[in-house]
Write a protein that holds these residues in place. Structure first.
Motif: not given
Lengths: 298, 273
Positions: B90-102
């Motif tokens: 959920t951190n990845e969503y919260n920080y929007r890093t799930h997008r940044q990693n892509i």
């Protein structure tokens, strides 16, 4: 020369809302390409599709002549919408992750990009302690890491103070001089006008126009002039053959000519010969703002 | 995969919740076992037939039973690493890093694989804590059986599989719900309340079909430690049934866990991030 980016017929809808409708254009290498549009025109949606964050309903895009892929994204320094970093990590630790995923640059380059965006003094502070402007600077640093040939920047001056905005503009111009291709979305018209060589204008998901700034903007030359004797000047101008039409705004006249046909020296000479000395004579390109409103107004 | 793990380590190594979880797990796993160790001591000191009956079973904290008993008691605390697993996604969503990693150049599959690596590694850490705990009790509880340390070692991979399977469910909740507190709430409420009641109720009402509930599937890979089971005349029969159920439940656990990850890969490939 092969375009850096080629977009063909991209469409995307969110439920009933058509966010993008058959958008196609090319981005030539070495240009500064502005994507313009009012809020909600589909700029960020388009950039998100180009970075595989969103799936297009239809259409294709090619980076460097190849269909979009992780390898092509690694070559592009990107800043999309908001600065996205791990809140509990420092600037350096965050950029270490960017570096590891993208393969751009080396860990040693991190200090260098932090220097460029003036974050060196706070490079060991946690991201969560940064101001909005500092977060934006870090995102720009992430995009610059490894000196990529292509940069994709979504509202790059968001959250920056006036000095910061000027610095980033200068940085973009400098990168353009180095031959980088910069694709930039913005709703700030003067920002685009000041740095872009090419522009695409979107409205409600439809591409209105795209091409070199000169072609898109200057379908008319405007000559602005005035003299102390306004009435006499008015009489002289009404006898002119060249301009398509003339507008008077108080003491100021505007003469509209087809592109490239206005001759300032001849206007000056004619007026002087007829006994009127001009105190203002100026050739204006139609401003991007005017063009933008003309295009996007219903 | 190795490069994904290296990058995940960059994310995790300075994440305070990770070290907190590790600290709490290393305290609670030995702690809960210590509690039951005293329960056992009390039982054998009782001067009645029940106590004597337990004596025949042998010390559950001595080798080789320690592998089984400690696995069973430690598995109560799956919620601790589950909190961490939910936070990590959920951190990845919260920080929007799930997008940044892509954006930075991962494929969508890379992202899910990196999270799969996280769950495998957290499961491994938890299993190591379990292993050290069981080993310590084995050495301490009864020195006369130390030579039997190599028996029942199958509980080590079973514990690992159970932990991984249940943390995968936690991951799925975090991945789909995206909000840490909602995912955690659902996980805790379902894991601690709903399923326990469901399993107990279905046992009497519906021919024990509760064994197919998501956590129960993997819970039954590690039977209830014999000394706290209900001992009546069917005790032996019940215990044998539980042991016989291990293999089918291992297969069901593998199937369910594979399905969970398959769903995550599928969804992530198609959805807007």
């Amino acid at each position: 020369m092969q375009p850096v980016l080629s977009i063909q017929g991209i469409s995307k809808s969110y439920g009933r809302i058509q966010a993008l409708n058959q958008v196609s254009f090319d981005v030539p290498a070495g240009c500064v390409f502005g994507i313009l549009g009012p809020n909600g025109s589909g700029k960020t949606t388009l950039l998100s599709i180009l970075l595989d964050i969103l799936r297009a309903d239809a259409g294709t895009y090619r980076w460097f002549g190849e269909p979009g892929s992780p390898a092509s994204r690694q070559k592009i320094g990107s800043l999309l919408e908001t600065p996205n970093f791990y809140h509990y990590l420092s600037a350096v630790d965050n950029l270490n992750i960017t570096q590891a995923i993208s393969g751009r640059g080396t860990p040693a380059d991190i200090d260098q990009v932090l220097e460029i965006v003036k974050l060196s003094a706070r490079k060991k502070s946690k991201f969560s302690t940064y101001s909005l402007g500092m977060k934006q600077r870090l995102a720009i640093a992430g995009a610059l890491l490894g000196n990529p040939d292509v940069l994709l920047l979504d509202e790059p001056t968001n959250g920056l103070d006036p000095v910061g905005i000027a610095e980033i503009r200068e940085l973009i111009k400098q990168l353009a001089r180095e031959g980088k291709t910069i694709i930039m979305a913005s709703h700030l018209l003067d920002e685009v006008e000041k740095v872009c060589t090419h522009v695409a204008i979107l409205k409600k998901g439809t591409l209105l126009t795209a091409g070199p700034v000169d072609e898109v903007l200057s379908n008319e030359d405007i000559v602005e002039l005035s003299a102390s004797n306004t009435d006499q000047l008015g009489q002289i101008l009404s006898a002119f053959a060249g301009p398509s039409h003339i507008k008077r705004d108080g003491d100021l006249f505007e003469l509209f000519y087809p592109v490239g046909t206005a001759r300032l020296d001849e206007i000056n000479k004619t007026c002087f010969e007829k006994g009127v000395a001009l105190n203002r004579l100026l050739l204006k390109k139609k401003s991007l703002e005017a063009k933008f409103f003309e295009l996007t107004n219903d | 995969m190795l490069s994904l793990i290296k990058i995940e380590w960059l994310k995790i190594k300075k994440y305070p919740a990770f070290w907190w979880m590790l600290g709490i797990v290393t305290l609670t796993y030995p702690g809960i076992n210590l509690m039951f160790y005293y329960v056992y001591q009390d039982i054998v000191s009782e001067k009645n037939t029940r106590g004597i009956a337990k004596l025949f079973l042998g010390n559950p904290f001595a080798f080789p039973e320690t592998w089984h008993s400690v696995a069973f008691f430690s598995s109560f605390f799956i919620v601790l690493p589950a909190i961490l697993v939910i936070m990590l996604v959920t951190n990845e969503y919260n920080y929007r890093t799930h997008r940044q990693n892509i954006i930075d150049g991962w494929s969508r599959n890379n992202f899910i694989s990196s999270k799969l690596a996280d769950v495998l590694i957290v499961s491994l850490i938890v299993t190591i804590v379990y292993l050290l705990t069981a080993l310590s009790y084995g050495l301490y509880a009864d020195t006369s059986t130390i030579n039997r340390w190599a028996e029942q070692l199958q509980y080590i991979p079973l514990f690992y599989l159970q932990t991984f399977a249940q943390l995968s469910i936690a991951f799925l909740l975090g991945y789909i719900i995206r909000k840490a507190f909602i995912a955690l709430g659902i996980f805790l409420f379902y894991n601690i309340v709903v399923e326990n009641i469901g399993v107990a109720w279905l046992k009497y009402k519906a021919n024990d079909i509760g064994e197919f509930l998501p956590f129960e599937i993997s819970d039954r890979m590690i039977p209830v430690a014999s000394f706290i089971g209900n001992f009546g005349k069917d005790a032996k029969e019940g215990y044998d049934r539980a042991v016989a159920a291990i293999v089918p439940h291992v297969l069901m656990t593998i199937a369910l866990t594979s399905l969970i990850w398959l769903i995550c890969y599928r969804i992530h490939k198609r959805r807007d991030l």
